[in-house]
Design an enzyme around this catalytic site. Structure first.
Site, PDB file in Angstrom:
ATOM      1  N   SER A  61      -2.922  -1.765   9.512  1.00 16.40           N
ATOM      2  CA  SER A  61      -3.987  -1.720  10.503  1.00 16.40           C
ATOM      3  C   SER A  61      -5.115  -2.663  10.131  1.00 16.40           C
ATOM      4  O   SER A  61      -5.938  -3.027  10.965  1.00 16.40           O
ATOM      5  CB  SER A  61      -4.531  -0.295  10.627  1.00 16.40           C
ATOM      6  OG  SER A  61      -5.114   0.106   9.397  1.00 16.40           O
ATOM      7  N   ALA A  97       8.630  -3.872  11.656  1.00 15.58           N
ATOM      8  CA  ALA A  97       9.224  -4.403  10.428  1.00 15.58           C
ATOM      9  C   ALA A  97      10.748  -4.316  10.450  1.00 15.58           C
ATOM     10  O   ALA A  97      11.437  -5.266  10.055  1.00 15.58           O
ATOM     11  CB  ALA A  97       8.677  -3.645   9.220  1.00 15.58           C
ATOM     12  N   GLN A 132       0.820  -1.205   0.000  1.00 14.40           N
ATOM     13  CA  GLN A 132       0.000   0.000   0.000  1.00 14.40           C
ATOM     14  C   GLN A 132       0.859   1.261   0.000  1.00 14.40           C
ATOM     15  O   GLN A 132       0.329   2.360  -0.180  1.00 14.40           O
ATOM     16  CB  GLN A 132      -0.902   0.019   1.238  1.00 14.40           C
ATOM     17  CG  GLN A 132      -2.020  -1.012   1.201  1.00 14.40           C
ATOM     18  CD  GLN A 132      -2.752  -1.068   2.529  1.00 14.40           C
ATOM     19  OE1 GLN A 132      -2.218  -1.578   3.500  1.00 14.40           O
ATOM     20  NE2 GLN A 132      -3.959  -0.552   2.573  1.00 14.40           N
ATOM     21  N   ASN A 133       2.149   1.110   0.221  1.00 12.38           N
ATOM     22  CA  ASN A 133       3.034   2.279   0.267  1.00 12.38           C
ATOM     23  C   ASN A 133       3.071   2.986  -1.082  1.00 12.38           C
ATOM     24  O   ASN A 133       3.136   2.345  -2.131  1.00 12.38           O
ATOM     25  CB  ASN A 133       4.455   1.859   0.631  1.00 12.38           C
ATOM     26  CG  ASN A 133       4.552   1.284   2.035  1.00 12.38           C
ATOM     27  OD1 ASN A 133       3.644   1.443   2.833  1.00 12.38           O
ATOM     28  ND2 ASN A 133       5.644   0.612   2.317  1.00 12.38           N
ATOM     29  N   HIS A 160      -1.922   1.045  -4.089  1.00 11.39           N
ATOM     30  CA  HIS A 160      -2.464   2.379  -3.859  1.00 11.39           C
ATOM     31  C   HIS A 160      -1.716   3.436  -4.658  1.00 11.39           C
ATOM     32  O   HIS A 160      -1.772   4.619  -4.343  1.00 11.39           O
ATOM     33  CB  HIS A 160      -2.438   2.714  -2.366  1.00 11.39           C
ATOM     34  CG  HIS A 160      -3.482   1.992  -1.583  1.00 11.39           C
ATOM     35  ND1 HIS A 160      -3.613   2.099  -0.216  1.00 11.39           N
ATOM     36  CD2 HIS A 160      -4.471   1.136  -1.977  1.00 11.39           C
ATOM     37  CE1 HIS A 160      -4.626   1.342   0.206  1.00 11.39           C
ATOM     38  NE2 HIS A 160      -5.148   0.749  -0.855  1.00 11.39           N
ATOM     39  N   CYS A 215      -6.004  12.569 -20.136  1.00 15.07           N
ATOM     40  CA  CYS A 215      -5.882  11.446 -21.074  1.00 15.07           C
ATOM     41  C   CYS A 215      -5.381  10.171 -20.409  1.00 15.07           C
ATOM     42  O   CYS A 215      -5.410   9.097 -21.018  1.00 15.07           O
ATOM     43  CB  CYS A 215      -4.995  11.822 -22.260  1.00 15.07           C
ATOM     44  SG  CYS A 215      -3.229  12.018 -21.853  1.00 15.07           S
TER      45      CYS A 215
END
Length: 246
Positions: free
Chosen positions: A193, A235, A89-90, A107, A118
């Site tokens: 989350s 992480a 998602q980063n 994302h 365009c």
């Protein structure tokens, strides 16, 4: 075939330990007077594209000043030794700068702007766009509005490459992420989350396909009950320890 699903949806996401604020964290300080939809929605873009471009330009500058942390580097090392697919998602490029190939930025990405008219992906070798996105010396004040570059093809405005509220995920990226977890033996869910869908549904998809799901997160989350194993660490701490044991 291990697959890694990483995301930066809370303060515990993998990039947070590189000093990159999450979207809502990044609305504090200079930008605290703006709501999420002022900065990250099609309506906000139509209302004030200069404000939106300036804010994302500021975010991109913060990313360029940051460095991959031990978590990013561990994943890159793992990927050299095994088949590891990264769906994230980063919207930053720290995985890539650590040496990883990213399967899917579901994302979007700060560094993949495209034309709002365009839809053509902007070329970062265009000096106007390159200067706007990759200038490490950018300093922006709270109310500074920066006009977006023009599309060299149609003349429309180049918009940020992040997915906004109310927009669909990029179909190719989402399909790649979903296919990866369906085919995986092992899925790591790192730092999320678990409240942003459809990405938060991937651990359940993995479980239903027979994968072992491991959550790496220092706190309980909405997807913790989907994990076979839960490791309460960050992480940058957990991933190097894990990869060292492989």
């Amino acid at each position: 075939m291990p697959r890694l699903a990483s995301c930066d949806n809370t303060r515990y996401g993998i990039s947070a330990e590189s000093g990159i604020a999450t979207f809502r964290d990044a609305q504090t300080g200079l930008w605290q007077d703006f709501g999420p939809k002022d900065l990250a929605s099609p309506e906000g873009w139509l209302a004030d594209s200069d404000l939106v471009w300036g804010w994302y330009r500021w975010r991109a500058a913060l990313v360029r000043r940051s460095e991959p942390n031990a978590g990013h580097c561990a994943v890159a090392q793992w990927q050299q030794r095994a088949q590891v697919d990264i769906a994230t998602q980063n919207v930053d490029d720290l995985h890539e700068r650590a040496g990883s190939a990213v399967l899917a930025h579901v994302h979007g990405s700060l560094f993949e702007p495209y034309c709002s008219e365009c839809g053509v992906r902007a070329e970062l070798d265009d000096p106007d766009i390159l200067d706007d996105i990759l200038d490490d010396d950018i300093l922006i004040d709270a109310d500074q509005r920066v006009p977006p570059p023009d599309c060299p093809r149609c003349g429309g405005l180049i918009r940020p490459g992040a997915v906004w509220f109310g927009e669909s995920l990029p179909e190719q990226e989402w399909e790649a992420a979903e296919n990866a977890v369906r085919a995986a033996d092992l899925v790591l869910v790192v730092g999320t989350s678990g409240v942003v869908y459809p990405f938060a549904g991937l651990p359940a998809v993995a479980r239903s396909a027979g994968a072992t799901v491991v959550e790496i997160n220092p706190v309980e989350t909405e997807v913790s009950d989907m994990a076979d194993h839960r490791w309460r660490t960050t992480a940058a701490v957990g991933l190097p320890l894990l990869v060292a044991q492989l």
